[in-house]
Design an enzyme around this catalytic site. Structure first.
Site, PDB file in Angstrom:
ATOM      1  N   CYS A 199       2.277  80.151 -22.074  1.00  0.00           N
ATOM      2  CA  CYS A 199       3.404  79.771 -22.855  1.00  0.00           C
ATOM      3  C   CYS A 199       3.247  80.020 -24.490  1.00  0.00           C
ATOM      4  CB  CYS A 199       3.972  78.450 -22.309  1.00  0.00           C
ATOM      5  SG  CYS A 199       3.211  77.250 -23.043  1.00  0.00           S
TER       6      CYS A 199
ATOM      7  N   CYS B 116       0.012  75.691 -26.815  1.00  0.00           N
ATOM      8  CA  CYS B 116      -1.313  75.043 -27.313  1.00  0.00           C
ATOM      9  C   CYS B 116      -2.152  76.184 -28.003  1.00  0.00           C
ATOM     10  CB  CYS B 116      -2.104  74.602 -25.957  1.00  0.00           C
ATOM     11  SG  CYS B 116      -2.571  76.265 -24.852  1.00  0.00           S
TER      12      CYS B 116
ATOM     13  N   VAL C  57     -17.648  83.625 -15.966  1.00  0.00           N
ATOM     14  CA  VAL C  57     -16.548  83.569 -16.716  1.00  0.00           C
ATOM     15  C   VAL C  57     -16.910  83.955 -18.070  1.00  0.00           C
ATOM     16  CG1 VAL C  57     -15.499  81.598 -15.441  1.00  0.00           C
ATOM     17  CG2 VAL C  57     -16.862  81.258 -17.706  1.00  0.00           C
TER      18      VAL C  57
ATOM     19  N   ASN D  29     -12.038  82.935 -19.354  1.00  0.00           N
ATOM     20  CA  ASN D  29     -11.712  81.635 -18.236  1.00  0.00           C
ATOM     21  C   ASN D  29     -10.141  81.710 -18.209  1.00  0.00           C
ATOM     22  OD1 ASN D  29     -12.439  79.129 -17.112  1.00  0.00           O
ATOM     23  ND2 ASN D  29     -11.299  78.361 -18.548  1.00  0.00           N
TER      24      ASN D  29
ATOM     25  N   GLU E 200      26.637  74.173 -24.864  1.00  0.00           N
ATOM     26  CA  GLU E 200      26.570  74.856 -23.402  1.00  0.00           C
ATOM     27  C   GLU E 200      27.368  76.140 -23.403  1.00  0.00           C
ATOM     28  OE1 GLU E 200      26.526  71.218 -20.335  1.00  0.00           O
ATOM     29  OE2 GLU E 200      28.395  71.574 -21.404  1.00  0.00           O
TER      30      GLU E 200
END
Length: 1187
Positions: free
Chosen positions: A29, A32, A224, A227, A1119
Site C-alpha cells: 500500500c 510506510c 533474503v 525480504n 456517498e
C-alpha cells in the site's frame, strides 16, 4: 539482544516515529514508505531509494541512512515543499496515506529535482489512496515539473480552475537544504555480520564463498535480499524462520554482465536496477534487438510498486527475443500466472525453427512445456500452432497483433490470415487531464485544510472451515498463557456485564459462547506485553470443535434453505398484474453484484485506559459513532455511560466500516483493560481486519420487466437478495435503502421491489459508503440497459424516455421532489462530454479494430441524503469563546477525510466574523457532545454545520448589545467586556432535523431530507484477448447546491467515483468453497491505483443550484458519487457487445459485477474461449465461489 520484532519491523514499531504508517504489513500500500540512502563504493555515489518499512529488516540497514517523513519537515519547524504543495492542492483527505506519498515524491526529487510526469507516475505507482481519487495529489506534485514537460507527446496537461487552489508564494525546492548523507557511513564496509535475537538469528556475509558455506551448513535457512517474499510470510502468515541469511552485501552478486546474446543479472540486483539496464539497452541498441527488452520493461512497470522494485530481486538471464507476460492489474500487481515465450523462425521463411515456452505460478518451480514446443517446431501455420497450444493462444495472438507487421495494416488482422508470430508491445502512459468548474460561493470561501505505556491485545478467531459447536471448556489457553510476556486470556466468561446484547431483536455476541457461525468470529483475546507476543500467543490457543450441518455461504444456497433475516421489506406502486398483461414485451433476467472491502488505510484500532477511580474508562478509538461505542462498552462492562469517555481525533478512512465493528473491538479491549488494570491497545492486522470486519453486501437482483417496443418501461418487479452474513448488523437498513433507490431517475408507473437479507455462515456484512444505494441503483440501470438491447435502441435514448419529467414528481414511496436539476445535470453531462460525436467515433474505431473495442455509457442519478430512520437526523455542537478572543468548537461529527472540520470552521468563522486561524476544532468526545448521531449518510455537514451555526448565532445574540455599545472595540475587547458584564461565552447548538420515515405496509413515506442529483459519462477500451480494460475518459456533472467548499466537494466526488471504479470493475472478494476469505491484503485484493483513474476526469458542479433544506443551500456529497462509476461497467458491456456482434453473437449476455479481466475475456466469446468451456456445475470443486 534483539527480539524478532526488533529484527524485522523497527521502522514502524521500534523507532516510534508515528509519521510512518502501518497500512498492510505486506508492502502493498505504500503507507510506510521511507527513504533509504547508502553509499555505492563501486561508483562513488550516494543512492537514494524508497522502501516499505514494514518489510525492511533493521539488520539489513547496516551502513545506510533512513529518512522518515518527520525528517524532512513538520508544522513545528517548517514544511518541506512537497508537504506544503500536497496540502495546498487538497491532496490529503484522511491523511493516512500522505506520509508515504510525500516520501515517494521527496525521494524522486532527491534523485531528479526536475522530474517529468512519467517520473511522478512511476514514483507514486506503489502508493495507494482510498480517499482522494489521486487527482489532487498529482496536481500538487506536478508543480515540480519543468514547464516544458507538457511537450511530452504522451502528456495531456492538467487544466485546473484558478479558484480550486493557489500555488502563490509556495516554498521553492532548494536541494541545498536537504539532509546530507552521514560521512561516517562512507567508510568501507566491515566483514560478515551476525545479529542474534531471542527467536531469530540473521547472518549477513560479504563474499560469495561465505554465502555458499552458510547455505551448505544451514540448508533450510532462507536467503533474503529484499525480504519481499519471506517478509510478508513472516509478517502476515506468521511463518517463523529461526535463521535467515541476508545476501544483499555480497558484492559479487551485484554485477550486470552484457554479452552478444543478452545480459546476465546478478542475483541480488534489484528489479529497479534491472529496469535501468533495460532502459539503457533500449536507448543505445538497434530497435530490432531490443524488442525483448521492451517487453520486459513493460512487465517491470506493471510488477508491484516502486518501493518493492527497489527491494525485490529477480536473477535471470535475458536473451534478445524473450517475452514475459504478466497480468493481474495493469500496474502495481503481482502475477497469478506468468509466462515467458521465445520463437525463432528459419531465415527467409515462416517456419518455426525453435520455440521455448515457460510458465510460472502453475507449480512450485518454473515449468517448461518441452514436448509441446518440440511438436510445434517445423510448423508454419499460426492457426495450427494456436490450436495445438491451448494454454496460451490468446497471448500468442496478442503478440502478433502488437507486431509492426500487424500495425502497418492499419487495422487488426483476423487470425486466419496470420502466419508468423513475433514483436512486443510498448507500454504507452496516459496522464490525468482534469477539469473542474464551479461558481464561487457567496457564503464561504475555501482557505484551510484542515503515547502511553500499553499492553497489546490480539484476538483469537475461528479458522475452522465449517460450522462448529463448542463449550467454553473446549477452549484451552494454557499453552498461550505460559508464553513469555502473556498477561491473560479473555473469553465469554470474563465479560463482567453482558456478552450477548440484542440489536433490533437479533443477538450479537462479543465472544462466541456456544456456536461459531463463521470463519473469523472472535472466540477470545490474548493480552500480552508486546504486539508480537500477543500475536504468537493467540495462535497457540487450542479450540475443540464439533461440526454441525448444514453449512452454506452463498445467496443461492440461502434461498434454497429459506434462510433470511427479518424483517422482509416490500415497496409497490401501481397494478403490476394488469400492467404485465398490456405491455408489448416481457423480460426476465438477473444480475449479481459482488461485495467490496472497505480497505480504509488505517485498520481498526483503539487504546483503552482505565482511570482507576470510580470505574472510569477512557477510549481513544477510531470510530464513526463514538456514542454507540460508548453504549456497547457500557453494556459489556456493566457500568453507566457517564463513566466512559470516547475520544476520536480523526480516522484514517472509514467509509461506513467503523460504526458497528469497532464497537465490539472496543468492548473487548475495554474488558482487557479493566481486568488487568492497565492500558491496552488493539490494532488489527490488515488480513485480520478484512477477515473479521467484512464489507459491502453482495447482492443478487432478479427482475421481471414489462416494456413497449419504443423502450417505455411500464412495469418492473424486482427482488433484491443480499448476503448479510451470520448476524444482522445493519443489513436490514441497507436493504431498505436499496429498495428506496430502486427507481433512480425513472418514472415507472408500476413498480414493485422486494428485499430479503440472506443469513449465511460468513462474517456479517456491514455499512459501506452508499449503504445499499449503489446496489439498488445498479439493478435498475441493468434493467434499462437490457431493455435498450432488446428494443435495438441506444441505452441513452431509453433512459431519456423513462426519466421523471414533470416539475413535481413522486417517487415510488410517494416522496415529493422536483427533477429539474437532475435533468439539467443529464443534459449538461451529455453536452460537456460530447456524447453523440464520441459515440460515432467509437463506432468507427470498433469497425477498424478486431481485438480492441471501445464503449461509452451515460447514467443519471437521484440519491437520497439523510437517515430514513428519523431519530438519527440530529446534530449537536459546543462553542466556547475565551477571553483572548480565541474560539473552541466541539461537535458530534467525526473527521475521516470528508472535511467536516474544515466546513465547521468556515461556518463558525462566517457567523462570528473572525478569521479561521482564531478557531480551533476540538476532538470528537462523548464528554463534550453526548448522544451524537453517526457521521454517515452524507449528512454530517448538514447536521453538524447547522448545530455549529445555531451555537454561534446564540453567542452573537448575547454579544450584540456589547458590540452596539462599543462599536470601535476589537473582537478581543468585545469578549473581555462581555466577560466583565457576566455574559456567558459558551453555547450549545442543536439541529433538530426533519422527521423521516417509511410506512412499509403502505409503501409510502418521506424517506430522505432531500435528493442529490448527478450524471456521468464514461468511455473505456477493452482488450478482447486478455480482458484488460482502460478507463479513457469520464465527465461528471454534480448538483451540490451552493458548495460550501468546492475543493472539498470535488475531492469527495472524485474519491467516491474512483472507489466506485473498484466496486464495479476490479475489486473482487474471493472465498473458498469452505467459506474462508482468501483475499486478505493488497497482494490479492486490488483497489484502484493511479493507473486506474481515467486520464481525462472532468468534474463540473451544477451552476445556480439551490437547496433550501440544508446549511447555506449546500448538499451532502459523500456517498452519491460511488454509483456514478457504474458508467464504467456499462461502457465495458457496450464494448463487449461490439466484439460479440462482430462474431455474430447476441448483444444480450450475462456480466456480473465487478467486470474483472476474466469476466470481460470470457464474455468476448471466440475460438479461444471455446477451447476452455465451462464445466458443468456439480462436476468439480470450484477454487472460489460467488457468495
Amino acid at each position: 539482544m534483539l527480539s524478532q520484532n526488533h529484527l524485522h519491523v523497527s521502522l514502524l514499531y521500534i523507532v516510534l516515529l508515528t509519521g510512518t504508517k502501518y497500512g498492510c504489513g505486506g508492502g502493498g500500500c505504500g503507507a510506510c514508505t521511507v527513504m533509504v540512502s547508502r553509499y555505492d563504493q563501486l561508483h562513488n555515489r550516494v543512492l537514494h531509494y524508497t522502501v516499505n518499512a514494514c518489510l525492511q529488516p533493521i539488520c539489513t540497514l547496516h551502513g545506510s541512512a533512513v529518512v522518515t517523513v518527520e525528517g524532512i519537515g513538520s508544522t513545528k519547524t517548517k514544511l518541506h515543499p512537497v508537504q506544503e504543495r500536497i496540502a495546498k492542492a487538497h491532496g490529503s483527505q484522511c491523511g493516512f496515506c500522505t506520509p508515504g506519498m510525500v516520501m515517494s515524491m521527496y525521494t524522486l526529487l532527491r534523485n531528479k529535482p526536475h522530474p517529468t510526469m512519467e517520473d511522478i507516475r512511476e514514483a507514486l505507482g506503489g502508493n495507494l489512496c482510498r480517499c482522494t481519487g489521486y487527482r489532487p495529489i498529482i496536481d500538487g506534485f506536478k508543480t515540480f515539473c519543468d514547464n516544458d514537460c507538457v511537450l511530452n507527446k504522451y502528456l495531456i496537461p492538467c487544466q485546473i480552475s484558478d479558484e480550486l487552489f493557489h500555488m502563490d508564494n509556495v516554498l521553492p525546492l532548494d536541494p541545498s537544504q536537504d539532509l546530507i548523507f552521514p560521512p561516517e557511513l562512507m567508510k568501507r564496509a566491515c566483514g560478515s555480520l551476525c545479529f542474534q535475537g531471542d527467536r531469530l538469528k540473521l547472518i549477513s556475509p560479504v563474499d560469495l564463498t561465505n554465502l555458499l558455506e552458510l547455505k551448505t551448513e544451514y540448508p533450510e535457512a532462507p536467503v533474503v535480499v529484499g525480504n519481499t517474499t519471506i517478509g510478508p510470510n513472516m509478517q502476515v502468515k506468521g511463518i517463523h524462520h529461526p535463521l535467515i541469511i541476508y545476501a544483499g552485501r555480497v558484492s559479487d552478486l551485484h554485477t550486470v554482465t552484457w554479452g552478444k546474446d543478452g545480459v546476465s543479472v546478478g542475483a541480488v540486483c534489484t528489479l529497479s536496477s534491472l529496469k535501468e539496464e533495460m532502459e539503457m539497452a533500449v536507448r543505445e541498441m538497434e530497435a530490432e534487438r531490443t524488442r525483448g527488452y521492451q517487453a520486459l520493461l513493460q512487465t517491470l512497470r506493471c510488477l508491484a510498486g516502486k518501493q518493492i522494485r527497489n527491494m525485490a530481486v529477480s536473477p535471470i538471464t535475458i536473451t534478445h527475443r524473450y517475452r514475459l507476460i504478466l497480468q493481474k492489474q495493469r500496474e502495481f500487481a503481482f502475477s497469478i500466472v506468468n509466462a515467458g515465450m521465445k520463437v525463432v523462425f528459419k531465415e527467409g521463411s515462416n517456419i518455426v525453427e525453435s520455440l521455448n515456452i515457460y510458465y510460472g505460478g502453475v507449480g512450485p518451480t518454473l515449468v517448461k512445456v518441452g514436448r509441446t514446443c518440440q511438436k510445434l517446431v517445423g510448423r508454419y501455420n499460426l492457426h495450427t500452432i494456436l490450436k495445438s497450444q491451448p494454454m496460451s493462444p490468446a497471448f500468442l495472438a496478442k503478440d502478433y497483433q502488437a507486431s509492426p507487421e500487424s500495425q502497418d495494416r492499419g487495422h487488426s488482422t483476423p487470425l486466419s490470415e496470420c502466419s508468423f508470430l513475433f514483436g512486443f508491445p510498448v507500454l504507452q502512459t496516459h496522464y490525468l487531464k482534469t477539469f473542474q468548474t464551479f461558481l464561487t460561493p457567496q457564503a464561504l470561501r475555501c482557505s484551510a485544510l484542515g503515547r502511553c505505556a500499553t499492553q497489546e491485545a490480539a484476538c483469537r478467531f475461528s479458522d475452522h472451515v465449517s460450522l462448529f459447536h463448542f463449550k467454553t471448556s473446549d477452549i484451552d489457553p494454557s499453552e498461550a498463557l505460559g508464553m513469555t510476556g502473556v498477561v491473560t486470556f479473555l473469553s465469554a466468561g470474563d465479560v463482567p456485564g453482558q456478552n450477548r446484547r440484542m440489536w433490533f431483536n437479533n443477538p450479537e455476541e462479543l465472544f462466541a459462547e456456544e456456536e461459531v457461525t463463521c470463519v473469523g468470529q472472535i472466540i477470545g483475546a490474548v493480552v500480552a506485553e508486546s504486539r508480537e507476543q500477543a500475536r504468537r500467543a493467540a495462535q497457540r490457543v487450542k479450540v475443540t470443535y464439533q461440526d454441525l450441518l448444514p453449512v452454506f455461504f452463498t445467496i443461492e444456497e440461502a434461498i434454497q434453505h429459506q434462510s433470511f433475516f427479518d424483517p422482509k421489506r416490500k415497496l409497490e406502486r401501481g397494478d403490476m398484474d394488469k400492467a404485465f398483461e398490456t405491455v408489448d414485451q416481457i423480460l426476465e433476467d438477473e444480475i449479481y453484484l459482488g461485495g467490496q472491502e472497505h480497505f480504509y488505510m488505517e485498520t481498526q484500532g483503539l487504546i483503552a485506559v482505565p482511570k482507576g477511580e470510580n470505574g472510569e474508562l477512557e477510549l481513544f478509538v477510531a470510530s464513526q459513532h463514538a456514542a454507540y461505542t460508548q453504549e456497547v462498552v457500557g453494556i459489556t462492562l456493566g457500568i453507566d455511560s457517564n463513566k466512559i469517555t470516547c475520544h476520536v481525533r480523526r480516522l484514517g478512512g472509514a467509509f461506513g466500516g467503523k460504526v458497528m465493528k469497532i464497537a465490539s473491538l472496543s468492548a473487548i479491549t475495554a474488558t482487557a483493560a479493566v481486568k488487568t488494570g492497565r492500558a491496552v491497545r488493539c490494532v488489527l492486522e490488515r488480513g485480520d481486519d478484512m477477515l473479521i470486519t467484512s464489507g459491502r453486501h453482495p447482492f443478487l437482483g432478479q427482475y421481471k420487466v414489462g416494456y413497449n417496443n419504443d423502450g417505455t418501461i411500464m412495469a418492473a418487479d424486482i427482488t433484491y437478495y443480499s448476503n448479510g452474513g451470520c448476524t444482522l448488523d445493519e443489513s436490514s437498513f441497507i436493504m431498505e435503502k436499496a429498495l428506496l433507490h430502486m427507481d433512480n431517475a425513472y418514472r415507472i408507473p408500476n413498480l414493485r421491489g422486494r428485499g430479503l437479507v440472506c443469513k449465511t455462515y460468513l462474517p456479517s456484512y456491514t455499512a459501506f459508503r452508499g449503504f445499499g444505494g449503489p446496489q439498488g441503483l445498479m439493478v435498475m440501470e441493468s434493467v434499462l440497459h437490457e431493455v435498450a438491447v432488446k428494443c435495438g435502441l441506444p441505452p441513452q435514448k431509453v433512459r431519456e424516455i423513462n426519466m421523471y419529467r414533470e416539475e413535481e414528481c413522486y417517487t415510488h414511496h410517494k416522496q415529493l421532489f422536483s427533477p429539474r436539476d437532475m435533468l439539467r445535470c443529464w443534459d449538461e453531462c451529455l453536452d460537456k462530454a460530447g456524447y453523440h460525436d464520441r459515440l460515432q467515433a467509437i463506432q468507427q474505431f470498433n469497425t477498424y479494430n478486431r481485438w480492441k473495442k471501445r464503449g461509452i455509457s451515460a447514467v443519471p442519478m437521484k440519491f437520497g441524503v439523510g437517515f430514513s430512520k428519523g431519530f438519527y437526523n440530529q446534530g449537536a455542537a459546543l462553542v466556547n469563546i475565551y477571553k483572548d478572543g480565541s474560539v473552541l468548537v466541539a461537535h458530534g461529527g467525526t473527521e475521516m477525510g470528508q472535511g467536516i472540520n474544515t466546513k465547521a470552521l468556515q461556518i463558525a468563522g462566517r457567523i462570528l466574523k473572525v478569521p479561521m486561524s482564531s478557531i480551533h476544532i476540538k476532538e470528537t468526545c462523548t464528554g463534550n457532545v453526548p448522544n451524537a448521531a453517526p457521521s454517515a449518510a452524507s449528512f454530517g455537514t448538514d447536521a453538524v454545520g447547522m448545530a455549529v451555526k445555531d451555537a454561534c448565532e446564540k453567542l452573537m445574540r448575547r454579544l450584540k448589545p456589547v458590540m452596539e455599545n462599543h462599536p470601535k472595540y476589537t473582537w478581543q475587547q468585545w469578549i473581555v467586556e462581555a466577560y466583565c458584564q457576566k455574559v456567558s461565552l459558551s453555547a450549545t447548538g442543536f439541529f433538530l432535523g426533519p422527521h423521516t420515515g417509511v410506512d412499509w405496509e403502505n409503501s409510502e413515506g418521506t424517506a430522505y431530507y432531500y435528493f442529490t442529483f448527478g450524471a456521468c459519462c464514461s468511455e473505456v477500451e477493452i482488450d478482447c484477448l486478455t480482458g484488460d480494460h482502460k478507463n479513457l475518459r469520464t465527465d461528471i456533472v454534480m448538483d451540490v447546491g451552493e458548495s460550501l467548499n468546492p475543493a472539498l466537494d470535488i475531492g469527495q466526488i472524485e474519491g467516491g467515483f474512483v472507489q466506485g471504479i473498484g466496486l464495479y470493475t476490479i475489486e473482487e472478494l474471493q472465498f473458498s468453497p469452505e467459506g474462508v476469505l482468501m483475499t486478505r491484503g493488497p497482494s490479492q485484493y486490488k483497489i484502484p491505483a493511479l493507473c486506474d483513474v481515467p486520464p481525462q476526469l472532468n468534474v463540473h458542479l451544477l451552476a445556480n443550484a439551490q437547496n433550501p433544506h440544508a446549511i447555506y443551500n449546500s448538499k451532502g456529497i459523500g456517498e452519491p458519487p460511488v454509483f456514478l462509476a457504474s458508467t464504467i461497467f456499462f461502457a465495458i458491456k457496450e464494448a463487449v457487445a461490439a466484439a460479440r456482434r462482430e462474431r455474430g453473437l447476441g448483444d444480450s449476455f450475462p456480466l456480473s459485477s465487478p467486470a474483472t479481466a476474466e469476466r470481460i475475456r470470457m464474455a468476448c466469446e471466440d475460438q479461444f474461449t471455446e477451447m476452455a468451456p465451462s464445466p458443468k456445475k456439480g462436476t468439480f470443486k470450484p477454487w472460489s465461489i460467488n457468495i
